[in-house]
Write a protein that holds these residues in place. Structure first.
Motif, PDB file in Angstrom:
ATOM      1  N   LEU A 235      -3.902 -12.702   6.858  1.00  0.00           N
ATOM      2  CA  LEU A 235      -3.634 -12.515   5.436  1.00  0.00           C
ATOM      3  C   LEU A 235      -2.356 -11.700   5.246  1.00  0.00           C
ATOM      4  O   LEU A 235      -1.859 -11.057   6.173  1.00  0.00           O
ATOM      5  CB  LEU A 235      -4.817 -11.791   4.776  1.00  0.00           C
ATOM      6  CG  LEU A 235      -6.168 -12.509   4.832  1.00  0.00           C
ATOM      7  CD1 LEU A 235      -7.249 -11.639   4.217  1.00  0.00           C
ATOM      8  CD2 LEU A 235      -6.103 -13.852   4.119  1.00  0.00           C
ATOM      9  N   ASP A 236      -1.865 -11.732   4.045  1.00  0.00           N
ATOM     10  CA  ASP A 236      -0.668 -10.977   3.710  1.00  0.00           C
ATOM     11  C   ASP A 236      -0.923  -9.486   3.949  1.00  0.00           C
ATOM     12  O   ASP A 236      -1.835  -8.902   3.350  1.00  0.00           O
ATOM     13  CB  ASP A 236      -0.308 -11.227   2.245  1.00  0.00           C
ATOM     14  CG  ASP A 236       1.030 -10.606   1.861  1.00  0.00           C
ATOM     15  OD1 ASP A 236       1.579  -9.816   2.646  1.00  0.00           O
ATOM     16  OD2 ASP A 236       1.522 -10.910   0.759  1.00  0.00           O
ATOM     17  N   PRO A 237      -0.142  -8.823   4.800  1.00  0.00           N
ATOM     18  CA  PRO A 237      -0.374  -7.395   5.070  1.00  0.00           C
ATOM     19  C   PRO A 237      -0.127  -6.495   3.867  1.00  0.00           C
ATOM     20  O   PRO A 237      -0.531  -5.321   3.873  1.00  0.00           O
ATOM     21  CB  PRO A 237       0.613  -7.088   6.209  1.00  0.00           C
ATOM     22  CG  PRO A 237       1.666  -8.142   6.094  1.00  0.00           C
ATOM     23  CD  PRO A 237       0.975  -9.367   5.584  1.00  0.00           C
ATOM     24  N   LYS A 238       0.524  -7.010   2.839  1.00  0.00           N
ATOM     25  CA  LYS A 238       0.784  -6.206   1.646  1.00  0.00           C
ATOM     26  C   LYS A 238      -0.439  -6.089   0.741  1.00  0.00           C
ATOM     27  O   LYS A 238      -0.475  -5.242  -0.158  1.00  0.00           O
ATOM     28  CB  LYS A 238       1.939  -6.810   0.854  1.00  0.00           C
ATOM     29  CG  LYS A 238       3.265  -6.802   1.607  1.00  0.00           C
ATOM     30  CD  LYS A 238       4.369  -7.421   0.769  1.00  0.00           C
ATOM     31  CE  LYS A 238       5.694  -7.456   1.514  1.00  0.00           C
ATOM     32  NZ  LYS A 238       6.771  -8.082   0.692  1.00  0.00           N
ATOM     33  N   LEU A 239      -1.451  -6.926   0.954  1.00  0.00           N
ATOM     34  CA  LEU A 239      -2.649  -6.863   0.119  1.00  0.00           C
ATOM     35  C   LEU A 239      -3.417  -5.571   0.406  1.00  0.00           C
ATOM     36  O   LEU A 239      -3.547  -5.168   1.564  1.00  0.00           O
ATOM     37  CB  LEU A 239      -3.547  -8.071   0.386  1.00  0.00           C
ATOM     38  CG  LEU A 239      -2.990  -9.444  -0.026  1.00  0.00           C
ATOM     39  CD1 LEU A 239      -3.937 -10.553   0.429  1.00  0.00           C
ATOM     40  CD2 LEU A 239      -2.783  -9.502  -1.531  1.00  0.00           C
ATOM     41  N   PRO A 240      -3.923  -4.922  -0.622  1.00  0.00           N
ATOM     42  CA  PRO A 240      -4.663  -3.660  -0.410  1.00  0.00           C
ATOM     43  C   PRO A 240      -5.969  -3.891   0.332  1.00  0.00           C
ATOM     44  O   PRO A 240      -6.722  -4.803   0.011  1.00  0.00           O
ATOM     45  CB  PRO A 240      -4.903  -3.148  -1.837  1.00  0.00           C
ATOM     46  CG  PRO A 240      -4.791  -4.354  -2.709  1.00  0.00           C
ATOM     47  CD  PRO A 240      -3.816  -5.264  -2.047  1.00  0.00           C
TER      48      PRO A 240
ATOM     49  N   VAL B 157     -10.499  -7.063   1.593  1.00  0.00           N
ATOM     50  CA  VAL B 157      -9.142  -7.123   1.059  1.00  0.00           C
ATOM     51  C   VAL B 157      -9.214  -7.576  -0.394  1.00  0.00           C
ATOM     52  O   VAL B 157      -9.877  -8.577  -0.703  1.00  0.00           O
ATOM     53  CB  VAL B 157      -8.269  -8.097   1.873  1.00  0.00           C
ATOM     54  CG1 VAL B 157      -6.922  -8.318   1.179  1.00  0.00           C
ATOM     55  CG2 VAL B 157      -8.048  -7.580   3.272  1.00  0.00           C
ATOM     56  N   LEU B 158      -8.571  -6.822  -1.267  1.00  0.00           N
ATOM     57  CA  LEU B 158      -8.506  -7.211  -2.677  1.00  0.00           C
ATOM     58  C   LEU B 158      -7.388  -8.232  -2.831  1.00  0.00           C
ATOM     59  O   LEU B 158      -6.202  -7.896  -2.859  1.00  0.00           O
ATOM     60  CB  LEU B 158      -8.252  -5.986  -3.555  1.00  0.00           C
ATOM     61  CG  LEU B 158      -8.165  -6.226  -5.059  1.00  0.00           C
ATOM     62  CD1 LEU B 158      -9.454  -6.848  -5.591  1.00  0.00           C
ATOM     63  CD2 LEU B 158      -7.859  -4.924  -5.797  1.00  0.00           C
ATOM     64  N   ALA B 159      -7.762  -9.502  -2.914  1.00  0.00           N
ATOM     65  CA  ALA B 159      -6.775 -10.576  -2.947  1.00  0.00           C
ATOM     66  C   ALA B 159      -6.165 -10.762  -4.328  1.00  0.00           C
ATOM     67  O   ALA B 159      -4.964 -11.022  -4.456  1.00  0.00           O
ATOM     68  CB  ALA B 159      -7.418 -11.878  -2.482  1.00  0.00           C
ATOM     69  N   LEU B 160      -6.989 -10.640  -5.358  1.00  0.00           N
ATOM     70  CA  LEU B 160      -6.526 -10.948  -6.714  1.00  0.00           C
ATOM     71  C   LEU B 160      -7.509 -10.361  -7.707  1.00  0.00           C
ATOM     72  O   LEU B 160      -8.720 -10.341  -7.456  1.00  0.00           O
ATOM     73  CB  LEU B 160      -6.453 -12.466  -6.892  1.00  0.00           C
ATOM     74  CG  LEU B 160      -5.700 -13.023  -8.091  1.00  0.00           C
ATOM     75  CD1 LEU B 160      -4.212 -12.705  -7.971  1.00  0.00           C
ATOM     76  CD2 LEU B 160      -5.893 -14.527  -8.188  1.00  0.00           C
TER      77      LEU B 160
ATOM     78  N   PHE C 136     -10.520  -2.175  -9.904  1.00  0.00           N
ATOM     79  CA  PHE C 136     -11.228  -2.707  -8.743  1.00  0.00           C
ATOM     80  C   PHE C 136     -10.913  -1.910  -7.484  1.00  0.00           C
ATOM     81  O   PHE C 136     -11.757  -1.796  -6.591  1.00  0.00           O
ATOM     82  CB  PHE C 136     -10.897  -4.187  -8.556  1.00  0.00           C
ATOM     83  CG  PHE C 136     -11.650  -5.094  -9.488  1.00  0.00           C
ATOM     84  CD1 PHE C 136     -12.973  -5.389  -9.243  1.00  0.00           C
ATOM     85  CD2 PHE C 136     -11.044  -5.614 -10.614  1.00  0.00           C
ATOM     86  CE1 PHE C 136     -13.689  -6.212 -10.104  1.00  0.00           C
ATOM     87  CE2 PHE C 136     -11.749  -6.442 -11.480  1.00  0.00           C
ATOM     88  CZ  PHE C 136     -13.076  -6.739 -11.226  1.00  0.00           C
ATOM     89  N   ALA C 137      -9.715  -1.369  -7.408  1.00  0.00           N
ATOM     90  CA  ALA C 137      -9.403  -0.495  -6.277  1.00  0.00           C
ATOM     91  C   ALA C 137     -10.288   0.742  -6.297  1.00  0.00           C
ATOM     92  O   ALA C 137     -10.807   1.178  -5.257  1.00  0.00           O
ATOM     93  CB  ALA C 137      -7.926  -0.098  -6.318  1.00  0.00           C
TER      94      ALA C 137
ATOM     95  N   LYS D 165     -13.044   1.677  -3.433  1.00  0.00           N
ATOM     96  CA  LYS D 165     -12.921   2.974  -2.759  1.00  0.00           C
ATOM     97  C   LYS D 165     -14.219   3.769  -2.825  1.00  0.00           C
ATOM     98  O   LYS D 165     -14.605   4.442  -1.866  1.00  0.00           O
ATOM     99  CB  LYS D 165     -11.790   3.787  -3.397  1.00  0.00           C
ATOM    100  CG  LYS D 165     -10.398   3.332  -3.030  1.00  0.00           C
ATOM    101  CD  LYS D 165      -9.360   4.196  -3.723  1.00  0.00           C
ATOM    102  CE  LYS D 165      -7.949   3.733  -3.401  1.00  0.00           C
ATOM    103  NZ  LYS D 165      -6.924   4.549  -4.117  1.00  0.00           N
ATOM    104  N   SER D 166     -14.889   3.697  -3.967  1.00  0.00           N
ATOM    105  CA  SER D 166     -16.079   4.523  -4.178  1.00  0.00           C
ATOM    106  C   SER D 166     -17.366   3.850  -3.725  1.00  0.00           C
ATOM    107  O   SER D 166     -18.400   4.511  -3.598  1.00  0.00           O
ATOM    108  CB  SER D 166     -16.204   4.878  -5.660  1.00  0.00           C
ATOM    109  OG  SER D 166     -16.332   3.703  -6.455  1.00  0.00           O
TER     110      SER D 166
END
Length: 340
Positions: A228-233, A239-242, A249-250, A254-255
């Motif tokens: 996957l794209d390494p820039k995705l969080p 991985v949060l794709a979209l 959502f982050a 996280k929580s």
């Protein structure tokens, strides 16, 4: 001799009677007040519990409807992409040009439809593949062609091997999208495939507009098998794709330790001190393989305190009214009982 008459001691008779009446009121009133308090308290408690149960059931039903809307939107997008691919693949001369691997001819035949669909239907990917799994023409990127895609386009591989159209979600190095891949034939012989791809973001925005719930696509890299794209969080194994709200959502990921599920799950989560209804459901690709999940969340309105305050006030007013009516009726009854 005059007869002497004696009048009854009215004052002395009435006074003890009134004293007994007041004493009875003083004895009965606390007991009645206690009974009223217990009854009203029990009613308020039961009503509060009923309100909580109804609110929870309504939230569960609503979030499951949101999950259904997400699934329906993805399914409809896949069918739409496939219908566009099938229409393009069956146009006159397309099969002949692909059989001859005539890129210039294919581009001339496809330029008009691609320009229109990219403007009006949100088509991002429009291209043709050969039977040996090489990308002959990308209308969305015509400068790149004739590259081997067998290692990172499982949907194209499946369509060519099975000689059957494919539709659904695909995850590759180009990202996440909804694709439709149709078989292209010439003289009733398969000569390759044609694909139409749609971006997921407008689909998520449409779901949000219709449900007022934020939506995200979360990928489990271990289940995908493609880099996957390494820039995705990244958040642990996910991985949060979209999403329609990356920050929210982050904070959720996280929580909360979430994991890909095989069923719909509705929960309540705290995000930045606010309560949200959260529904998560499996995300499967075109082949039915679990690759992650879709998550939708909606803030829970903070009207519980107001409703309970209104309920308690109504109960107190009712209790006061009942007490007044009881006191008046009791006094009337005692007065009537004193009369001969």
């Amino acid at each position: 001799m005059p007869l002497e008459t004696t009048a009854p001691p009215v004052a002395e008779t009435v006074a003890p009677s009134r004293a007994r009446s007041s004493h009875a009121v003083r004895l009965v009133a606390p007991a009645v007040a206690l009974v009223i308090t217990i009854v009203l308290g029990g009613m308020v408690l039961l009503q509060m519990r009923a309100q909580d149960a109804i609110a929870e059931r309504d939230r569960d039903t609503r979030m499951r409807l949101v999950a259904g809307a997400v699934t329906g939107a993805f399914d409809n997008a896949g069918k739409f992409a496939l219908s566009l691919a099938e229409t393009s693949a069956r146009r006159p001369n397309v099969g002949e040009a692909l059989a001859r691997r005539d890129r210039a001819r294919l581009q001339a035949l496809s330029q008009g439809p691609y320009d229109y669909l990219s403007r009006q239907a949100g088509v991002q990917i429009y291209g043709f593949h050969t039977t040996d799994l090489r990308y002959l023409l990308r209308m969305h990127r015509p400068e790149t062609f004739d590259d081997d895609i067998s290692g990172f386009r499982p949907m194209v591989v499946a369509a060519n091997r099975a000689r059957r159209a494919q539709a659904g979600v695909e995850i590759g190095i180009a990202g996440l999208g909804v694709r439709g891949i149709a078989i292209v034939e010439h003289d009733k012989v398969p000569v390759g495939t044609m694909e139409v791809g749609l971006d997921l973001r407008p689909i998520l925005d449409l779901v949000k507009a219709s449900t007022n719930a934020d939506v995200a696509v979360v990928i489990a890299p271990a289940m995908v098998g493609v880099a996957l794209d390494p820039k995705l969080p990244r958040f642990g194994d996910l991985v949060l794709a979209l999403s329609t709200d990356d920050d929210r959502f982050a904070a959720l990921l996280k929580s909360t330790r979430m994991r890909a599920l095989r069923d719909v799950e509705v929960t309540t989560r705290e995000i930045d001190g606010r309560s949200f209804s959260v529904v998560s459901q499996p995300l499967v690709d075109f082949s039915g393989r679990l690759v992650g999940m879709t998550v939708a969340l909606e803030e829970i309105p903070n009207d519980r305190g107001r409703l309970r305050t209104e309920l308690v006030v109504a109960a107190l007013c009712g209790g006061i009214l009942v007490w007044i009516v009881f006191a008046v009726l009791l006094r009337i009854a005692l007065t009537a009982r004193r009369r001969p």
